[in-house]
Scaffold this active site. Sequence first.
Site, PDB file in Angstrom:
ATOM      1  CB  CYS A  65     -12.260   8.158  21.766  1.00  0.00           C
ATOM      2  SG  CYS A  65     -12.870   7.211  23.179  1.00  0.00           S
ATOM      3  CB  SER A  98     -19.977   9.496  22.218  1.00  0.00           C
ATOM      4  OG  SER A  98     -19.327   9.025  21.062  1.00  0.00           O
ATOM      5  CG  HIS A 108      17.430  -5.772  -7.349  1.00  0.00           C
ATOM      6  ND1 HIS A 108      16.514  -5.965  -8.372  1.00  0.00           N
ATOM      7  CD2 HIS A 108      18.289  -4.823  -7.786  1.00  0.00           C
ATOM      8  CE1 HIS A 108      16.830  -5.183  -9.377  1.00  0.00           C
ATOM      9  NE2 HIS A 108      17.908  -4.485  -9.055  1.00  0.00           N
TER      10      HIS A 108
END
Length: 807
Positions: A764, A715, A433
């Site tokens: 990436c 990289s 609830h």
Amino acid sequence: MISTTVEKAQDLVLWLDQIRLEDVPIVGGKNASLGEMIQQLVPKGINVPSGFATTAYAYRHFIQFNELDAKLRSLFADLDVTHVPNLQEHGRIARSLILHAPFPPELEVAIRDAYREMCNRYGADTDVAVRSSATAEDLPDASFAGQQETYLNVHSESEVIESCKKCFASLFTDRAISYRQARGFDHFEVALSVCVQKMVRSDLATSGVMFSIDTETGFKNVVLVTAAYGLGENVVQGTVNPDEYRVFKPTLKTGHQPILSKRMGSKALRMVYNTGGTKLVKNIQVPRWERHRYAISDFDVLQLAQWACDIEDHYSQLRGVYSPMDIEWAKDGQSGELFIVQARPETVQSQRQGNVLRTYQLEKPADAEVLTTGRAVGAMVGSGNACVILDVDDIEQFQPGEVLVTAKTDPDWEPIMKQAAAIVTDQGGRTCHAAIIARELGIPAIVGCGDATAVIHTEQTITVSCAEGEEGQVYAGELPFRVEETPLDDCPTPRTQIMMNVGNPEIAFSVSALPNAGVGLARMEFIIANHIKVHPMALINFEVLTDSAAKRKIARLTEQYDDKPQYFVDKLAQGIGTIAAAFYPKPVIVRLSDFKSNEYAHLLGGAAFEPEEENPMIGWRGASRYYDDRYREGFALECQALKRVRNDMGLTNVILMIPFCRTPDEGRRVIAEMAQHGLVQGENELQIYVMCELPSNVMMAEEFAEVFDGFSIGSNDLTQLTLGLDRDSALVAHLFDERNHAVQRLVAKAIATAKAKGRKIGICGQAPSDYPEFARFLVEQGIDSMSLNPDVVVKTTLAIAELEQSL
């Protein structure tokens, strides 16, 4: 059809199989939905218990018979729902008027006759559930969840009559009055229908709630299932912390078994029939051995999720608009059958606009004190003075803008919940609830903390953070935070694909809403370090571990597993599966484990299996581990998890990527190792990429292209190994720069070779976001994709699109 509807409107009682969804004005939202499912979905194999309903006409006849309308209108003339004592007094008098009024004789006879017919079907004094169904509830934009009463294990004609009267009176509970007032519903236009439905004996088995949408992020392609022991009121009310399961809808529909996650709840109580007592039901303690196992089988999870999909599809078609559903289910302990006992529209995520992504960023200091943790509801942050209330009778103590801290909530708490800055509870799960109302109100909540009312004190200033993943944190003091809004309208789609780096499964559903072309780097290390925490070889060799402290910790983490290595496979598969599902069917490139030996050693039990290397950065890492006898069995577990994701879950959008692969021959050895564990390149569309992060990867790119299906430029490692520096050393950090001409020449050569060999190549890393000139260089070279952290995706997408137009 019109005459039939008119006839129904004048009936006092209707059987559920006479009712359709269009009959909401006659029998209320809950009963109309039950009738719809019995007529349309039971023939398709979904079990729904039968029963009958009193009509809205019956309720209005009752009010008219007792001349209550004028009395109630006069009573409510000076109602003030913002003043709790005023609300409580008006509600008490209204309920008393109804409870002390007699049923019209013809209505009582109709109810008794219908119940007798149920007894003819199911046996004398058959057990039924008596549920309220208001004509203004279970609508697509307002749930009215739990506003009126439900009575379980009702057994005789007299008990049914009494329970129906109590349901009528519950139209004027304090919470129902407050909710209607806040939503602009006229108290005297709303009528109440009562459902008398055959009980499902879940007191002898299990029950729960499920949503056909992710309740926190609005991600549409998942079903959230919760489960606990006994009758379902405990889950709905938040009395217990249930088990939670997520199932991926698209591949479930193609016959796969895509359980993306399983989280065990404490399930401390079981609601059962109270035989011989004054109350109809009672709670009993669940034995420890049952609490520490899942309440339902994977088979049941998948069956329930399939039904959720079927129900959602039916209602979406019926309404002509996408309609995610909030569904209650129960398992009968006598027959072993599953049943759907309620289905209503989900009313929070389905109503939200998807054109703006709003994210909260907590700016916490390093020494921030965490008071308690629990399940995060709503990806928001709230702060204020705590108000600890243990009894609903004391809610008048609450002041607007405070943080409500309590054991659990039910609808009686709603008059103050809407005034809270945040809500914190000891008990409950994501479908309780407190969670449902917090979402509807748009405030953060942390449920199921266990000890919140003990460790937090009234008037203590606290910050409630639900913006850090699935686990919510309550901090001491008021911590600063900022809100970032990202417009998603009209975001261009550049030729260069913009992908994302996503390693944390807990954020996958939310960040998948950003414009993207998939995941260019899913790092396995995050899942292993944060979700698994154990070295795979320590699980394989658990019985002979000599580190007693590590062994005890591993035993606690894996206590559900006799087969310890299976813990690694399950957790890894679930983590990767969640990321892959979030972006399905877009490609998700998963990099195999790339911990360095010193990082592996920090995993539980890892020190016994890792060498001490002088320079782990260029030592035993990546590909060289996978076929080595010292780690081969650990790599086999990685392969088992990945095979499960692709084959069992059906997530064939997963592309595998091998890191730190020094030579083409080493690549072939790894691919052969993977094939031994069922990951065969080209089979079931399996692609295998290689990280292009070593000078050898570039200089021998043609040879690597003969082995692998694609490249991803790393990289960071390529820069440090080209320039001969340690990127972790502060002494030479100023020399680290991806824009160095030597690095750029290698990147250019890698891209050119990959393109010439017909292989995909991406990058990436942050360099394209940090350095616009580097991004321009990559676009000029014709790179296929850039994979970035989610926080810079929109900004970089706009920049790349503009750059491509200028070239």
